[in-house]
Design an enzyme around this catalytic site. Structure first.
Site, short mmCIF file in Angstrom:
data_model
loop_
_atom_site.label_atom_id
_atom_site.label_comp_id
_atom_site.label_asym_id
_atom_site.label_seq_id
_atom_site.Cartn_x
_atom_site.Cartn_y
_atom_site.Cartn_z
N LYS A 187 0.84 -1.20 0.00
CA LYS A 187 0.00 0.00 0.00
C LYS A 187 0.87 1.24 0.00
O LYS A 187 1.88 1.31 0.70
CB LYS A 187 -0.93 0.03 1.21
CG LYS A 187 -1.91 1.22 1.15
CD LYS A 187 -2.76 1.33 2.39
CE LYS A 187 -3.68 2.54 2.28
NZ LYS A 187 -4.40 2.81 3.55
N ASP A 321 -12.83 1.47 5.03
CA ASP A 321 -11.86 2.20 5.86
C ASP A 321 -12.15 2.08 7.35
O ASP A 321 -11.71 2.91 8.14
CB ASP A 321 -11.77 3.68 5.46
CG ASP A 321 -10.37 4.26 5.61
OD1 ASP A 321 -9.46 3.51 6.00
OD2 ASP A 321 -10.18 5.46 5.33
#
Length: 411
Positions: A187, A321
């Site tokens: 990421k 998230d």
């Protein structure tokens, strides 16, 4: 059900993710896998799911199970090891939503993933990224205006390295370290973000040479890269570099959408996240005012970008998230996706087969089809009523084993 015995879930309405509709069918499961789907199936045991719907195990492609709050003060007052015990609770809450597979976008390490795999902790199967790579002054840089580095979200420790890298060679080495330490996906933040103190979501982070090295090194190890990218320029830089998915995509312009279509790039929108920041502040969480201003400013643009991307045909996978919103509230995202213009059946596809494709698991998961792992969610009532869906989940099966709820009986 006994995962080893041939068991038939009889009389349910099965979601056909390819046709994006429901069909009446029995589902036979043996040794943790679906072995047949159709009418009149027989087995050593039966579970009566008449009057219910069967969904494939759901996905959340963007979670943070090691975090339980975005309250800066609470994070600073939480002992380091305490987060791992909280993670066990967060994983359980996620599984109770019918989510049997997650991609952790920063925080969880190889040990957390292995604890789930070995049955020490009850939770969805995981892909982990360990940390989000950030440039100096980027979304992962925890430098504060007082001059101190305040490690609220990320504390480097054995198995999880520092997240800040600058220049192609630092990037190359850190990707190799992440792979060595167990990262399934890399990421990176290619733009600023809402919760970081000294950046702007519109600004693009990392240069082309850094991003291409990152993608190249990840590919050499059989990994993909996911990008926190909110501003259009950060999105476009990520797509051009070959990054597989855009996380958030708040300020998409027409060129960004066209590039995503051209490169077959996925969007993981996390529509619920900005609302989560403001809701946390309403609960008196200690969140910097700069972050609250950014959260207020992105709401409408985020929804508009999502709507235009969906209309254009960008491949969309569900992600939340969490812990920006509390773990266990993940299905709120489905409702927002439907409000944003996706048909409810398309939303379910985004949370099942499309998400499985994003994570490279499309041969194993994401559909109720013979040969796939028996991840199944039993739902009472309308499975397309996302607002009340969580409260109507009666049972969740993972690899054929009942992990949430109890076997349904006749309705």
């Amino acid at each position: 059900m006994d995962a080893a015995a041939r068991t038939v879930l009889r009389g349910g309405s099965v979601f056909d993710v390819r046709a994006k509709g429901f069909v009446r069918a029995d589902v036979a499961v043996e040794d943790g896998r679906i072995v047949a789907v159709g009418p009149g199936l027989s087995g050593e045991a039966e579970v009566d799911v008449s009057g219910r719907s069967l969904l494939p195990g759901l996905f959340d492609c963007h979670v943070h199970v090691l975090y339980s709050t975005i309250d800066t003060l609470r994070m600073l007052e939480t002992p380091f090891s305490y987060r791992f015990f909280q993670a066990a609770e967060n994983l359980r809450k996620t599984l109770e939503c019918g989510i049997t597979t997650v991609r952790d976008a920063g925080g969880a390490d190889l040990g957390v993933k292995r604890a789930v795999e070995d049955g020490l902790v009850l939770g969805p199967r995981m892909q982990v990224s360990l940390v989000m790579l950030s440039q100096t002054g980027g979304h992962g840089d925890q430098w504060m205006p007082c001059g101190a580095v305040v490690p609220s979200f990320h504390v480097p420790y054995p198995g999880v390295p520092d997240a800040i890298v600058d220049g192609p060679e630092e990037v190359r080495k850190r990707v190799r370290e992440l792979v060595r330490n167990g990262a399934d996906v890399i990421k990176v933040a290619t733009s600023g973000g809402v919760l970081s103190p000294r950046d702007d979501p519109h600004h693009a982070h990392f240069r082309e040479d850094e991003l291409r090295v990152m993608v190249s090194e990840a590919a050499a190890a059989g990994r993909w890269v996911m990008a926190h990218a909110q501003g259009a320029e950060g999105v476009k830089a990520a797509v051009r570099a070959g990054i597989r998915s855009i996380e958030h995509g708040i300020y998409l312009d027409d060129e960004a959408i066209e590039l995503m279509l051209e490169h077959d790039t996925y969007l993981v929108p996390t529509l619920v996240a900005p609302a989560g920041v403001l809701e946390a502040a309403e609960r008196e969480a200690a969140i910097p005012e700069a972050s609250l201003r950014k959260a207020r400013g992105v709401m409408e643009a985020h929804r508009d970008s999502f709507r235009r991307a969906a209309e254009a045909g960008v491949r969309i996978a569900m992600g939340t998230d969490s812990a920006v919103t509390p773990h266990g509230e993940n299905l709120r995202e489905l409702e927002l996706m439907a409000e944003g213009g996706m048909k409810p059946e398309e939303v379910l596809a985004a949370a099942t087969l499309t998400a499985a494709e994003l994570m490279g698991l499309e041969r194993e998961l994401g559909a109720i089809e013979p040969g796939r792992r028996a991840d199944l969610v039993v739902v009472e009532g309308d499975p397309l009523d996302f607002k009340t869906l969580k409260g109507r989940i009666e049972a969740v099966y993972k690899d054929g084993a009942l992990v949430v709820g109890s076997p349904p009986g006749p309705s």
